[in-house]
Design a protein around this motif. Structure first.
Motif, PDB file in Angstrom:
ATOM      1  N   ILE A  30       0.858  -1.183   0.000  1.00 18.55           N
ATOM      2  CA  ILE A  30       0.000   0.000   0.000  1.00 18.55           C
ATOM      3  C   ILE A  30       0.895   1.233   0.000  1.00 18.55           C
ATOM      4  CG2 ILE A  30      -1.743   1.316   1.279  1.00 18.55           C
ATOM      5  CD1 ILE A  30      -2.639  -1.327   2.553  1.00 18.55           C
ATOM      6  N   ARG A  31       0.522   2.225  -0.785  1.00 17.88           N
ATOM      7  CA  ARG A  31       1.244   3.505  -0.790  1.00 17.88           C
ATOM      8  C   ARG A  31       0.237   4.615  -0.488  1.00 17.88           C
ATOM      9  NH1 ARG A  31       2.415   4.107  -7.321  1.00 17.88           N
ATOM     10  NH2 ARG A  31       0.238   3.858  -7.982  1.00 17.88           N
ATOM     11  N   VAL A  32       0.741   5.716   0.092  1.00 16.37           N
ATOM     12  CA  VAL A  32      -0.167   6.742   0.613  1.00 16.37           C
ATOM     13  C   VAL A  32       0.344   8.143   0.288  1.00 16.37           C
ATOM     14  CG1 VAL A  32      -1.321   7.652   2.668  1.00 16.37           C
ATOM     15  CG2 VAL A  32      -0.750   5.211   2.536  1.00 16.37           C
ATOM     16  N   GLY A  33      -0.576   9.040  -0.045  1.00 18.52           N
ATOM     17  CA  GLY A  33      -0.285  10.460  -0.180  1.00 18.52           C
ATOM     18  C   GLY A  33      -1.137  11.238   0.811  1.00 18.52           C
ATOM     19  N   VAL A  34      -0.546  12.237   1.476  1.00 15.74           N
ATOM     20  CA  VAL A  34      -1.264  13.023   2.484  1.00 15.74           C
ATOM     21  C   VAL A  34      -1.040  14.509   2.203  1.00 15.74           C
ATOM     22  CG1 VAL A  34      -1.694  13.351   4.944  1.00 15.74           C
ATOM     23  CG2 VAL A  34      -0.725  11.190   4.148  1.00 15.74           C
ATOM     24  N   ALA A  35      -2.125  15.276   2.169  1.00 15.28           N
ATOM     25  CA  ALA A  35      -2.024  16.716   1.919  1.00 15.28           C
ATOM     26  C   ALA A  35      -3.085  17.453   2.726  1.00 15.28           C
ATOM     27  CB  ALA A  35      -2.196  17.025   0.436  1.00 15.28           C
ATOM     28  N   SER A  36      -2.730  18.652   3.208  1.00  9.83           N
ATOM     29  CA  SER A  36      -3.652  19.468   4.010  1.00  9.83           C
ATOM     30  C   SER A  36      -3.980  20.757   3.284  1.00  9.83           C
ATOM     31  CB  SER A  36      -3.029  19.791   5.369  1.00  9.83           C
ATOM     32  OG  SER A  36      -2.726  18.613   6.084  1.00  9.83           O
TER      33      SER A  36
END
Length: 309
Positions: free
Chosen positions: A93-99
């Protein structure tokens, strides 16, 4: 109405090879079970599943710290689960996080942070979490998580380069080789538990807040702790949080905030973005410093505290 939120996009890396190895039926069943588990993990950590897209899940969190902790915990648990699976069923699993500011329309989410989280997921490698600098600043200290600076990178669809970080979740990774949370502000304020102090002066108004008072809202609204009555200032223009023994300024406005540090001729423009206040300088609200009548506050940092005057 837009709300400052943190978006996560998690998908299964290498699912094409999984279909080739297992066939459509078995692979679809395996992928469906994993995406369901990802969604359950998001919800169990206080987030909301916005949608599922094939082998990916888009989720939204009210705060960056919960989002980062949830994704790190998820990858740790997934690693443990995979150790018990036969080789053909193993998938990363790969993840991107942005606010950023996000608009909710009938349960769906729209905004720059949605697009950036998706793009970061595309760029991340297997079992990696990539995050924007804004997310890292807002997340502060997350349990058993370290950050490694990846540098300024080009993201598809963005006109400007973004500073990106790799969120390290592996418990056996040596933290001295990483950029730990405290190191993000080690040049600006002591990385210990002392309380900071921040003082504002706008015309004849002089206000002082400590780190215990954070978050401090700045804007035209009457209920803002620091009310600035200027039509170019948004009702809730900016927020100042206490993170990692330092003050973080987050722009929440319609037209932006400019920060100019002493010794630099180039101001930092914040557009639904964040930066750490350090040293000395000035803050312009709503319009840039090039406008002579811009509402401007000066600030300086001394003895580990931030002082705006």
């Amino acid at each position: 109405m837009s709300v400052l939120s943190t978006m996560v996009f998690a998908d299964i890396s290498g699912s094409t090879a999984l279909y080739e190895a297992l066939g459509n039926e078995r692979a679809t069943e395996a992928v469906t079970q994993v995406t369901q588990w990802i969604g359950d993990t998001v919800e169990s950590h206080g987030g909301r599943v916005v949608k599922k897209l094939g082998d990916g899940v888009l989720g939204v969190f009210g705060d960056a710290s919960s989002a980062v902790s949830a994704m790190a915990t998820m990858l740790r648990q997934h690693q443990s689960r995979q150790d018990r699976w036969p080789q053909p069923l193993r998938m990363d699993i790969r993840v991107g996080v942005a606010s950023g500011e996000v608009v909710d329309v009938d349960g769906d989410c729209y905004g720059d942070a949605v697009n950036v989280a998706s793009r970061l997921c595309e760029r991340a490698g297997p079992a990696e979490i990539w995050a924007t600098e804004t997310t890292v600043l807002l997340a502060g200290t997350a349990p058993d998580v370290w950050y490694r600076k990846l540098g300024m990178m080009d993201i598809r669809g963005k006109a400007e380069l973004l500073m990106l970080y790799h969120v390290e979740w592996r418990e056996d990774e040596a933290p001295d080789s990483l950029t730990m949370q405290a190191a993000l502000v080690s040049n600006f304020a002591p990385a210990d538990s002392i309380l900071g102090q921040i003082q504002f002066s706008w015309h004849e108004v002089d206000r002082t807040f400590t780190s215990a008072d954070a978050p401090v809202m700045v804007g035209r609204a009457q209920h803002a702790q620091l009310c600035i009555n200027d039509p170019r200032v948004s009702r809730l223009h900016a927020r100042i949080d206490w993170r990692n023994s330092g003050f973080v300024l987050t722009d929440m406005s319609s037209f932006g905030t400019w920060v100019r540090f002493e010794g630099s001729e180039s101001p930092v423009r914040l557009r639904r973005d964040a930066c750490i206040l350090h040293g000395a300088g000035h803050i312009a609200l709503g319009v840039s410093f090039s406008e002579p009548s811009a509402p401007v506050m000066s600030f300086h940092v001394a003895d580990g505290s931030v002082h705006l005057s």
